[in-house]
Design a protein around this motif. Sequence first.
Motif, PDB file in Angstrom:
ATOM      1  N   THR A 152       0.843  -1.206   0.000  1.00  0.00           N
ATOM      2  CA  THR A 152       0.000   0.000   0.000  1.00  0.00           C
ATOM      3  C   THR A 152       0.877   1.255   0.000  1.00  0.00           C
ATOM      4  OG1 THR A 152      -0.247  -0.106   2.408  1.00  0.00           O
ATOM      5  CG2 THR A 152      -2.026  -1.071   1.095  1.00  0.00           C
ATOM      6  N   ILE A 195      -2.855   5.919   5.004  1.00  0.00           N
ATOM      7  CA  ILE A 195      -3.341   4.592   4.596  1.00  0.00           C
ATOM      8  C   ILE A 195      -3.970   4.000   5.854  1.00  0.00           C
ATOM      9  CG2 ILE A 195      -2.739   2.385   3.558  1.00  0.00           C
ATOM     10  CD1 ILE A 195      -0.140   3.735   2.549  1.00  0.00           C
ATOM     11  N   PHE A 217      -6.484  -0.777  -2.359  1.00  0.00           N
ATOM     12  CA  PHE A 217      -5.889   0.554  -2.275  1.00  0.00           C
ATOM     13  C   PHE A 217      -6.546   1.490  -3.301  1.00  0.00           C
ATOM     14  CE2 PHE A 217      -3.150   3.833  -3.778  1.00  0.00           C
ATOM     15  CZ  PHE A 217      -2.680   4.397  -2.614  1.00  0.00           C
TER      16      PHE A 217
END
Length: 433
Positions: free
Chosen positions: A214, A354, A397
């Motif tokens: 990610t 994230i 993602f």
Amino acid sequence: MSKVHPESVDFHAVGVSSDSELNPFRIVQRQVDEAAQHLKLDPGIHELLRWPLREIHVSLPVRMDDGSTRVFQGFRVQYNDARGPSKGGIRFHPEETIDDVRALAAWMTWKCALVDIPLGGGKGGIICDPRTLSSGELERLARAYIRQIGHNIGLIKDVPAPDVNTNAQIMAWMVDEFAFMHGYNEFGVITGKPIALGGSLGREDATGRGLMLTVREAAKKLNLDLKGARMVVQGFGNVGSWAAVLLQDLGCKLVGVADVSGAWANPNGIDASALQAYVKEKKVAAGFAGLGNPVGSEEILELPCEILAPAALHNQIRKDNVARIKPRILAEGANGPTTPDADPILHQNGVYVIPDFLCNAGGVTVSYFEMVQNTYNFYWDLPTVHERLEQKMVAAFNAVHDMSQKYNAHKRLAAYLVAINRVAEAMRLRGWA
Ligand code: NAD
């Protein structure tokens, strides 16, 4: 048996009362309410998403080594299985509460939906302090738990896994008890098993690998070159150490690290692989040559860097320190490292967050792969596990990134919107509201 997993750092709300603002289940309900508003969810679907579909409370009699019997309390929550069987770990913790377990089961529901694996969310817990139990007592406790919940779990119902203070050995005892109850082996009833009992290759580094993937995708969106990018990692256990090693392989430089034994900054870079080997042997980072200068445990988060990966504790990035925390990418390896009031400030400051249930979803994804392999009783090689994990993480993602663009929402909200929308769609299609 091997030592129980020493982690006691998960998101649990020790001692909070049920009406507290910090009660994790209240937080879940507020998050559902916010998502429902954005997604204009049907009121029936919205109300159903605010509650666990099912929960089991059990009393577990265990014969102790001294001949006495102690009764432990345990829970299993199946929060929502609209998309498939429930999935989620079993925690052994002295301050476990039903609201912790409910909240964690809800978060598993969103996490599985986000990485688009056909599973719902669950969680289990036993109120106990495993440090005070002998190996024999732990085994009897694990087996007693399965005797109580064993008719309500299974490959197509609900699949537990290790979590705080539980490990592969405890899972092996549980699988064994389940097999005796049912009269056949069903290895896929539990994941996180030893490889010799149907565990999957690639599970050990799966969460750190997912984090690395990610970060790699976020760097592409930011046009950030990872060669020479500085990273700081808080927590150097399973998640933090693998994340650091795999990001180092992409060219990142570890300039700060912290664990329970201290925090250090080294602008020249710390060798993540050598540190991982050292910690494997010594259990802590302290004493490793090349750590650099000691810094304060709060200061570590404020070091200048491109990538900050909190991979230890919850509530690390809060309103009172968020202004000083300015990486380009915040990769949340731990569960709940950022408090809700810090989120919008990170967004305003241009930090690419994230969110935890995207960033650390690599673990549950490979657990799902373990179930799949158990189901057709044929096992994949390591490159296959890595390739399929990469596909899942990159797709998740991108779904979050696109949703955040669409609604101009911060990334955590975007992740909730993706996940809750998927669960709601399955509920609608099934005619639940
Ligand atoms: P771990 O027990 O292997 O490692 C925890 C690390 O945190 C250790 O290095 C420990 O020294 C460090 N630590 C403890 N107290 C600290 C402190 N006060 N300051 C700095 N460091 C401290 O645990 P893990 O499996 O790596 O999990 C870490 C986090 O990631 C937890 O929040 C966990 O819930 C979450 N998580 C783990 C997985 C997984 O697959 N292991 C999956 C999803 C989420």
